[in-house]
Motif scaffolding. Structure first.
Motif, mmCIF file in Angstrom:
data_model
loop_
_atom_site.group_PDB
_atom_site.id
_atom_site.type_symbol
_atom_site.label_atom_id
_atom_site.label_comp_id
_atom_site.label_asym_id
_atom_site.label_seq_id
_atom_site.Cartn_x
_atom_site.Cartn_y
_atom_site.Cartn_z
ATOM 1 N N SER A 141 0.872 -1.092 0.154
ATOM 2 C CA SER A 141 -0.015 0.059 0.133
ATOM 3 C C SER A 141 0.712 0.951 -0.055
ATOM 4 O O SER A 141 0.569 2.303 -0.839
ATOM 5 C CB SER A 141 -0.900 -0.104 1.226
ATOM 6 N N PHE A 149 -5.890 -12.764 0.730
ATOM 7 C CA PHE A 149 -7.114 -12.775 -0.050
ATOM 8 C C PHE A 149 -7.613 -14.116 -0.785
ATOM 9 O O PHE A 149 -8.826 -14.327 -0.640
ATOM 10 C CB PHE A 149 -6.847 -11.928 -1.192
ATOM 11 N N PHE A 169 -10.600 -8.185 2.667
ATOM 12 C CA PHE A 169 -11.306 -6.916 2.130
ATOM 13 C C PHE A 169 -11.412 -5.975 3.459
ATOM 14 O O PHE A 169 -11.233 -4.882 3.253
ATOM 15 C CB PHE A 169 -12.534 -7.201 1.357
ATOM 16 N N LEU A 178 -8.663 -4.192 4.644
ATOM 17 C CA LEU A 178 -8.049 -2.977 4.134
ATOM 18 C C LEU A 178 -8.755 -1.642 4.778
ATOM 19 O O LEU A 178 -8.018 -0.639 4.630
ATOM 20 C CB LEU A 178 -8.681 -2.900 2.627
ATOM 21 N N ILE A 204 -8.243 0.849 -8.893
ATOM 22 C CA ILE A 204 -8.463 -0.571 -8.295
ATOM 23 C C ILE A 204 -8.175 -0.477 -6.733
ATOM 24 O O ILE A 204 -8.943 -0.747 -5.791
ATOM 25 C CB ILE A 204 -7.795 -1.457 -8.802
ATOM 26 N N ALA A 220 -10.929 -0.055 -3.850
ATOM 27 C CA ALA A 220 -10.717 -1.384 -2.630
ATOM 28 C C ALA A 220 -10.767 -0.560 -1.281
ATOM 29 O O ALA A 220 -11.548 -0.701 -0.395
ATOM 30 C CB ALA A 220 -9.722 -2.044 -2.966
ATOM 31 N N TYR A 221 -10.046 0.506 -1.229
ATOM 32 C CA TYR A 221 -9.745 0.947 0.058
ATOM 33 C C TYR A 221 -11.046 1.767 0.549
ATOM 34 O O TYR A 221 -11.717 1.678 1.430
ATOM 35 C CB TYR A 221 -8.709 2.196 0.138
ATOM 36 N N ALA A 247 -13.830 -0.595 1.447
ATOM 37 C CA ALA A 247 -13.888 -1.388 2.616
ATOM 38 C C ALA A 247 -14.013 -0.273 3.898
ATOM 39 O O ALA A 247 -14.783 -0.771 4.867
ATOM 40 C CB ALA A 247 -12.131 -1.844 2.766
#
Length: 609
Positions: free
Chosen positions: A40, A190, A198, A201, A394, A398-399, A402
């Protein structure tokens, strides 16, 4: 600059395992989370911000408003640009939410470490945190120059301490370094436990909160020093500490690991180190809080200049550094909200639920804005731009996704704050535009006015400066003055202030003077959105329109509008009333433009929009 991201080890690793969605602290999950943290930092901080977005500077300045101004200037009002403007404004609104939560979260998390020094502190954590925060806001009016001189050495000591604590525990399990650097461990997390990964995150992102601050503060230091400091010093120190926390938990028995994971940062140090480490952590969180408070002042000044916020009193706390400012209203409103957050949530763990969503939302918007820069402004070919943007989107989606899971547990707070501020910003911007359109209708051309009034009106000694937002037509204040007083001054200056989409305007381009005959002069002063406006200082530099300006012989005429809400198409009635309230409470032009108080005449008019 690194204060915000630097204080993340105090709570990020802890929240991932023992926060609102607990995870078993076993080998799979710990190395998976450490790998997620490392990659990250590489993807979000290093590749996205340091190596890509920080190249999109506006004459050296960064941040969502500077990026928005850059896009606006180069797109020249293209029809596709208005959604981009709305995104940039919403990112600004989210920053205010972030600047309320960051001081509360960081100072509270460090203060909680006092309970490990002496258990007697446990009942006084909230009062101590509130005292520190209120004291921090109380000293803002004195300026940060003197205190700022200590920030660098303190942060170097703090990051060194993070690295040393980490190395002490890594020494017993050096293999954890390779496990962390290996992206397969993040993917395995994952693969075996997808939903848990997930959800995790939402807490892992706490490790990169503050990445957007590197871009926002770029104007103070430059891209190269921030990038070099990050790669050579800050990133290694942070990762050593995270790996040390992981190694400590992995090396403990199952029962001991369950205890350590509840607060790994404060439990990783020897007893003798506890007090100095907690004090150093407290100082670091105060610096992190100072950074976002100063950022809120700077952002507010930019938003005022760009027309998104009403005029406010801006005090300059340094004679040499134009960027060091203090805005009392913003300071006390932030302090009030920070106190409310600390008292309402009660612990840094509860606040963590509210923390990530404002940051991930702002990061997602930054990616949207930079996609416009790459494709529309820099003309990157799609085969080059799309893979880069796909990775950024992406990760951001995703962050953000979450963190949306945390909305019921407190994530709604920054969203509500952001929505309220977004409504205020857009209402002010739209209302000003409608008001200027209304006032521009039926304006008399200047040549016609000069031809009819200059010869018939009585001329009196001295200089009259009529301030007008439009560089065309006769100012309302001039018409009112002639109607009521039936005189014109010997020298009349029609003064317009224009704020450009660049941070600073060069001295040779800041004045535009036109002699209109009969003692009338049109003067346009150009400023950048980071520059303070000082009309008397600017007039002292003006040449070519007669004798030098003397304030004792100069009168400033201002037009003050009273807004009347009307049902005509424009804005809904509730927004018109909100705009009218903002207009009434905005700082007077006299204060904002630094006009001498005993030389100002205000003439009022009513406007319906």
């Amino acid at each position: 600059v690194f204060g915000d991201i630097g204080t993340s080890p105090l709570y990020a690793f802890r929240e991932t395992f023992s926060g609102h969605h607990p995870i078993e602290p076993d080998q799979l999950h710990i190395v998976g989370v450490l790998s997620l943290v490392f990659w990250s930092m590489m993807l979000v901080v290093t590749f996205k911000y340091v190596l890509t977005i920080m190249k999109a500077d506006n004459k050296g300045e960064g941040g969502s408003l500077a990026l928005l101004a850059l896009i606006n200037r180069q797109s020249e009002g293209a029809r596709w640009s208005w959604p981009i403007v709305m995104l940039g404004v919403f990112a600004t609104a989210l920053f205010y939410g972030d600047s309320m939560i960051t001081p509360a979260m960081s100072v509270l998390s460090a203060t909680e470490g006092l309970s490990y020094v002496d258990d007697g502190f446990r009942d006084y954590i909230i009062p101590i945190a509130l005292a520190i925060l209120i004291g921090l806001f109380a000293i803002q009016s004195r300026g940060t120059a003197k205190v700022g001189a200590l920030f660098g050495p303190i942060m170097i000591a703090y990051f060194t301490m993070l690295a040393v604590l980490g190395v002490m525990h890594i020494a017993g399990n050096p293999a954890i370094i390779l496990e962390t650097l290996n992206p397969v461990n993040a993917l395995r997390f994952f693969y075996y436990d997808g939903w848990t990964a997930f959800v995790a995150l939402g807490a892992v992102v706490l490790a990169v909160t503050g990445a957007e601050a590197l871009y926002a503060d770029m104007g103070h230091f430059g891209r190269a020093p921030i990038g070099t400091s990050w790669l050579a010093f800050v990133l290694p120190c942070l990762m050593l500490n995270y790996m040390g926390q992981g190694a400590m938990v992995l090396g403990a028995s199952e029962a001991e690991a369950a205890r350590l994971i509840k607060d790994p940062f404060f439990l990783m140090m020897p007893d003798a180190w506890q007090l100095p480490v907690v004090m150093l952590a407290l100082l670091a969180t105060i610096i992190a809080s100072q950074a976002v408070i100063s950022g809120a002042f700077s952002l507010t000044q930019q938003a005022i200049q760009l027309g998104f916020i009403p005029r406010m009193r801006v005090e300059h706390t340094s004679a040499s550094a134009a960027g060091q400012i203090y805005i009392p209203l913003v300071n006390w409103m932030l302090m009030t909200m920070v106190v409310v957050l600390v008292v309402s949530f009660g612990s840094s763990s509860n606040l963590a639920a509210a923390y990530g969503i404002a940051v991930t939302g702002a990061m997602f918007i930054d990616t949207c804005l930079v996609s416009v820069v790459l494709i529309m402004l820099w003309r990157w070919p799609l085969w080059k731009a799309l893979p880069v943007l796909a990775v950024f989107f992406i990760v951001d989606i995703a962050y953000f996704g979450a963190n949306l899971l945390k909305v019921p547990e407190g994530g709604w707070v920054p969203l509500v704050i952001g929505l309220i501020i977004f409504t205020l910003l857009t209402t002010w911007s739209r209302g000003r535009k409608l008001m200027h359109q209304e006032m521009a209708e039926g304006v008399m051309p200047i040549p016609m006015f000069i031809g009819s009034a200059a010869k018939s009106a009585t001329r009196v000694p001295g200089t009259a400066v009529f301030m007008t937002s439009s560089a065309d037509g006769v100012p309302h204040a001039l018409l009112h003055n002639l109607k009521h007083n039936k005189v014109l001054h010997e020298r009349i200056i029609l003064l317009t202030i224009k704020v450009s989409d660049v941070p600073y305007v060069d001295n040779d381009k800041c004045q535009q003077l036109e002699d209109m005959g009969e003692g009338f002069h049109r003067l346009i002063l150009h400023y950048g959105f980071m520059q303070p406006v000082d009309v008397p200082a600017a007039l002292a530099q003006v040449q070519g329109c007669g004798a030098q300006f003397k304030m004792i012989e100069t009168s400033f005429f201002l037009s003050r509008q009273t807004l009347i809400a009307s049902p005509t198409p424009g804005m809904p009635i509730w927004r018109e009333k909100l705009f009218a309230w903002m207009l009434r409470n905005s700082e007077s032009a006299m204060e904002y433009f630094r006009l001498p108080t005993n030389r100002v005449v205000e003439l009022g008019s009513q406007v319906a929009i």
